[in-house]
Structure formats: structure tokens, C-alpha cells
Design an enzyme around this catalytic site. Structure first.
Site, PDB file in Angstrom:
ATOM      1  N   SER A   1      75.580 -16.427   5.121  1.00 19.88           N
ATOM      2  CA  SER A   1      75.881 -17.789   4.713  1.00 19.88           C
ATOM      3  C   SER A   1      74.820 -18.740   5.248  1.00 19.88           C
ATOM      4  CB  SER A   1      77.273 -18.149   5.246  1.00 19.88           C
ATOM      5  OG  SER A   1      77.391 -19.516   5.505  1.00 19.88           O
TER       6      SER A   1
ATOM      7  N   GLY B   1      75.800 -19.921   8.614  1.00 15.49           N
ATOM      8  CA  GLY B   1      75.634 -18.963   9.707  1.00 15.49           C
ATOM      9  C   GLY B   1      76.186 -17.625   9.257  1.00 15.49           C
TER      10      GLY B   1
ATOM     11  N   ASP C   1      93.248 -23.850   9.154  1.00  6.99           N
ATOM     12  CA  ASP C   1      92.417 -23.155   8.169  1.00  6.99           C
ATOM     13  C   ASP C   1      92.988 -21.783   7.837  1.00  6.99           C
ATOM     14  OD1 ASP C   1      90.444 -23.044   6.321  1.00  6.99           O
ATOM     15  OD2 ASP C   1      88.798 -22.698   7.729  1.00  6.99           O
TER      16      ASP C   1
END
Ligand SMILES: Nc1ncnc2c1ncn2[C@@H]1O[C@H](COP(=O)(O)OP(=O)(O)O)[C@@H](O)[C@H]1O
Ligand SMILES: [Mg+2]
Length: 473
Positions: free
Chosen positions: A187, A190, A314
Site C-alpha cells: 500500500s 505502508g 474500524d
């Protein structure tokens, strides 16, 4: 900008200049007069907002750091690149992953690529991202997360041809101890790796946070999220169903978080490979991939987190890791704890109030749990629309109603309640964790002969769906 009379080839060496949003105005003032005097074609992010989008790492991962793109006269690539690198020494910006850097202290980068947007067709009606070499070679010119160079060109700064590069971009051992065995996720924000601690053979997961990516004035960059994750994992150090914090180190400007490996696949991968989690599995199919079992395990983890004052913020299929019978929750980058949280969450799983960045509430995780369980059983992501944050919840409730009626029983009834008001949602979580599911209304007996308990439950659920579909606060 295109100065009159400048012929622009189809492809060639281009330069990129990277910048943080905070120092962008300064960069523009320095660079624009110089480029105008140079007479070359260039483009730049037209606002701080556009730059923030380029630099956030998910809207267009290969565009991070491309505040300026310069299409120099090909005889001037090296001269101009060195001049800019000298002029902009010390100017900070996120790294451009598709490019090489002219100088390690300067935000000036270069790569060979198309001079037109992918999608514009080239002279022969071909896709402009594909570049044809002089000897019939083909080169995919679209930028990615690694440097690539056509076989027939020579790097104007190092004199290298492709394949002559020396060191690999990422070392095989990170943080002196961790030997990388596998990449989990690549990504622009990171990478995430599986690794082994060479000191004792422990299997670990290493998460990278790239410097200056997705930076905001109030909440820092991705590295801040990594530090928040460390802080929260520390508060959860004895909590079951959560990876252990092991290490946190810097490599260059990037930071890395090391945690225990919670298992081989996340829930999104599990559902893609093994199919959805059934509500009523076939007899003999076992309990493991049953929706209720998954729900109970996740509900227990959430109760533990909330008891320690953490709101995860999340919960989503990719942040649930499955290892046989073991279920864990990972990714605490935006979690709230001790009065602090960072903005963020996964669109569709985070409730409307979280998207408005209202202070974290335990019920934010219950909305996310409901959406995650619906994904597990329907293999469908929440329906989202950028300008309507409550749509995922409303759509989910409508879908539940059309598939299971006004009075859904069992785990589906619980999921509907998790999307209800605060009290209803909290009660549903406790019941899911305890395995006390709403009893299905009997189909064999007419309503008048319902058992008192069934009648009571059905009575309560009768109005439930209607109230739930009213907008949440
Ligand atoms: N401790 C862990 N054990 C096993 N897998 C993990 C662990 N942490 C992360 N992963 C895997 O790596 C992926 C990305 O990690 P995550 O922490 O969610 O990063 P991001 O912030 O980029 O979403 C997850 O979706 C999951 O599949
Ligand atoms: Mg994640």
C-alpha cells in the site's frame, strides 16, 4: 500549462516534485517562476485540497508525492533535475514510490513514462499508457508502487539500464531482528508483512507507516496512526482476541509496528475463499463457520475492549483475522482511548456520527459489527454514497426486512438491533455475547397460541424494524 510552440513527445523522462501541504505555497513560489523561465511543460496540484488527495495514499496510490509533474526537454532532464534538487534541498514531501530520487535530501524524483493521461489514445489509437520501444519492445507506462524502466532507455542520472540496480528497495530483515517471509498488503500508506523474529522464531506481523503520507494539520500523518495503535494495544495488553504489541521502530523516515501474528486470513479473504457464513448451517457442518458463532466471538471481544475504555472504530471484514476457531480484531490506528482518537474508519462500516467525527461511542463499534456480520453472511459490502453517511445503515435494515420480514429472529434480529438506538444496540451486544438470541416466531402455531416468551419477544420485535429505520442521531 503549455508554453506556445513546445512540442510534447508521447513519452519520455519526467520529473516529479513532492511536497507536504504545509509547505506547498512556498514550493509553488520557488518553482513556478523557474519552470516558466525554463519554458518546459508542467502541471501542478491546483489547491491544497487537491494535493491532500494526491498524498492520501488511497484515492490514487501511485500519485502520492506528485505535487508537480514536469515534462522537460529530453536534453535537459539531467541538468534540470540536478538544478531543482539543489534548489529544493531540505524541502519535505512524501516519497514517490513509482520513481527514483535525484538526491536523498531533495523531493525531486524521475521516471520514464507517458506524457499523456492513460485513456487518451495515442497517435495510432492505442492506449497511451503502453509505450512501444524502438525494437518493438513494449512497456506498461502506468505508474505503480515500484520503479520500472523500459529496457531500451538508460537512467539519465545513474547511467543504469534496467536490471542493473544494486540494493533491493526493502530489506529482507527489518528492525535488525525480523526476517520478512511474506508480504500481506502492499500500500502507498505502508506495507504489511509477515515476518519471523530471528531471536526466538516468533511469528510476527509488521506494519509500515510511510512518512508524510495522508498528513493533516490536526492529526499528523500515517505514523501518528501507528503510534496511536501502539498506545491502544498497550491498553489492551491482556485482552483476548487482540494481537500483542511487540515492537515499534524507525527505518529511515518510516515507522514500523510489530505485533503477534493473529492468523493467516482476514474475514474478507475467508468469505471470498470459503463462501459466506450461513445462518443455519447444514447439520454436521460444524459450528466454526456459523454466523452466530462468529457474532458471539466478536461480541465478546468488543465487550472486553469497551470494558477497558477502548472504542475500536474500524471493525470491518479486513480487520477481523480468522485462525481456525480463533477470531481476532486488528488495526487500532484510529481507535479511541483515554479521550484521544484519530479521524478515520471504513466507509459503510463506520456509522454516520463517526464520519462526522463526533466523539467515539461504544455503539460506533456495534454499527460496524452489524455491517461486518451482514458482510459475512451475504458477502456484500455495505451500500455507500459519499454524501449520505446514514445510507449504509438504512439500506441494511431495508435489506434485512425484505429478506427476513418485520420480525427477524435469531442472529439477524440481533444484527438489526445492533443498528438501533443506543440502548437496543447495547442490549443486543450483550445477548449476542451470551448466546441469547431472539426466538423465531412459531410458524406452526397461530399467534393466539404463542408461548408467553415468544409472544413477548415477537411483540418487542414488531415495532423494532420501524423504529430502527428512523434516522440515527
Ligand atoms: N496481527 C495480525 N495478524 C494477522 N494478520 C494481520 C495482523 N495485522 C494485520 N493483519 C493483516 O494485514 C492486513 C492489513 O493490516 P491493518 O493493520 O489492517 O493495516 P491497514 O491500516 O493498512 O488497514 C489486515 O487486513 C490483515 O489481513
Ligand atoms: Mg485494516
Amino acid at each position: 500549462m503549455c508554453p506556445d510552440g513546445v512540442p510534447l513527445p508521447d513519452h519520455g523522462w519526467k520529473l516529479h516534485v513532492s511536497s507536504r501541504s504545509a509547505t506547498y505555497s512556498e514550493l509553488v513560489e520557488k518553482l513556478v517562476p523557474l519552470l516558466l523561465a525554463e519554458g518546459c511543460v508542467f502541471k501542478l496540484a491546483r489547491s491544497h485540497q487537491v494535493l491532500d488527495r494526491l498524498n492520501n495514499g488511497y484515492s490514487a496510490p501511485a500519485s502520492v508525492g506528485k505535487a508537480f509533474t514536469i515534462y522537460p526537454d529530453q536534453r535537459r532532464v539531467r541538468g534540470l533535475g540536478l538544478e531543482l534538487a539543489e534548489l529544493l534541498r531540505g524541502h519535505p514531501g512524501p516519497r514517490v514510490l513509482s520513481d527514483r530520487r535525484v538526491d536523498q535530501d531533495s523531493p525531486v524524483y524521475y521516471r520514464y513514462g507517458p506524457f499523456r493521461k492513460a485513456g487518451d489514445s495515442g497517435a495510432r489509437g492505442r492506449f497511451a499508457a503502453r509505450i512501444d520501444g524502438p525494437g518493438g519492445e513494449e512497456f506498461e507506462g502506468r505508474a505503480g508502487l515500484h520503479y520500472e524502466q523500459p529496457a531500451w532507455v538508460v537512467d539519465p542520472f545513474t547511467g543504469q539500464r534496467p536490471g542493473e540496480e544494486s540494493a533491493p528497495e526493502e530489506p529482507a530483515v527489518l528492525g535488525h531482528h525480523y526476517r520478512v517471509v511474506e508480504g500481506i498488503l502492499e500500500s502507498a500508506r505502508g506495507n504489511v508483512y509477515r515476518a519471523v523474529d530471528q531471536r526466538d522464531g516468533t511469528k510476527v506481523v509488521i506494519k509500515q507507516a510511510r512518512a508524510l503520507v495522508d498528513e493533516t494539520a490536526t492529526s499528523g500523518d500515517i505514523r501518528m496512526r501507528l503510534r496511536n495503535e501502539r498506545r491502544v494495544l498497550h491498553a489492551l495488553k491482556d485482552c483476548p482476541g487482540v494481537p500483542r504489541f511487540l515492537d515499534h521502530f524507525r527505518h529511515g523516515q518510516d515507522e514500523f509496528l510489530v505485533t503477534s501474528d493473529a492468523g493467516p486470513v482476514n474475514l474478507a479473504e475467508d468469505v471470498a475463499r470459503n463462501g459466506p457464513y450461513p445462518i443455519d448451517p447444514h447439520p454436521g457442518a460444524g459450528d466454526r463457520r456459523r454466523l452466530e458463532t462468529l457474532g458471539r466471538r466478536l461480541a465478546r471481544i468488543l465487550l472486553d475492549l469497551h470494558a477497558r475504555g477502548v472504542v475500536m472504530r474500524d471493525l470491518a471484514p479486513k480487520n477481523v483475522v480468522i485462525d481456525g476457531d480463533r477470531v481476532s480484531v486488528v488495526d487500532f490506528g484510529v481507535a479511541g482511548y483515554d479521550g484521544l482518537h484519530l479521524p478515520g474508519g471504513t466507509h459503510g462500516y463506520a456509522p454516520a456520527r463517526q464520519r462526522r467525527d463526533e466523539p467515539p461511542l461504544d455503539t460506533d463499534d456495534l454499527h460496524a459489527l452489524a455491517m461486518t456480520l451482514l458482510f459475512a453472511t451475504w458477502h456484500m459490502r455495505p451500500v455507500t454514497r459519499e454524501d449520505d453517511s446514514d445510507l449504509p445503515r438504512e439500506h441494511a435494515l431495508r435489506a434485512i426486512r425484505s429478506a427476513h420480514g418485520e420480525e427477524p429472529a435469531g442472529v439477524i434480529g440481533i444484527i438489526a438491533d445492533l443498528l438501533g438506538d443506543e440502548h437496543t444496540a447495547r442490549t443486543a451486544l450483550r445477548r449476542l455475547a451470551a448466546g441469547e438470541l431472539p426466538i423465531p416466531p412459531t410458524t406452526e402455531s397461530p399467534p393466539t397460541t404463542e408461548s408467553p416468551r415468544t409472544a413477548e419477544v415477537s411483540g418487542a420485535t414488531r415495532t423494532r424494524i420501524r423504529t430502527r429505520t428512523e434516522p440515527s442521531r
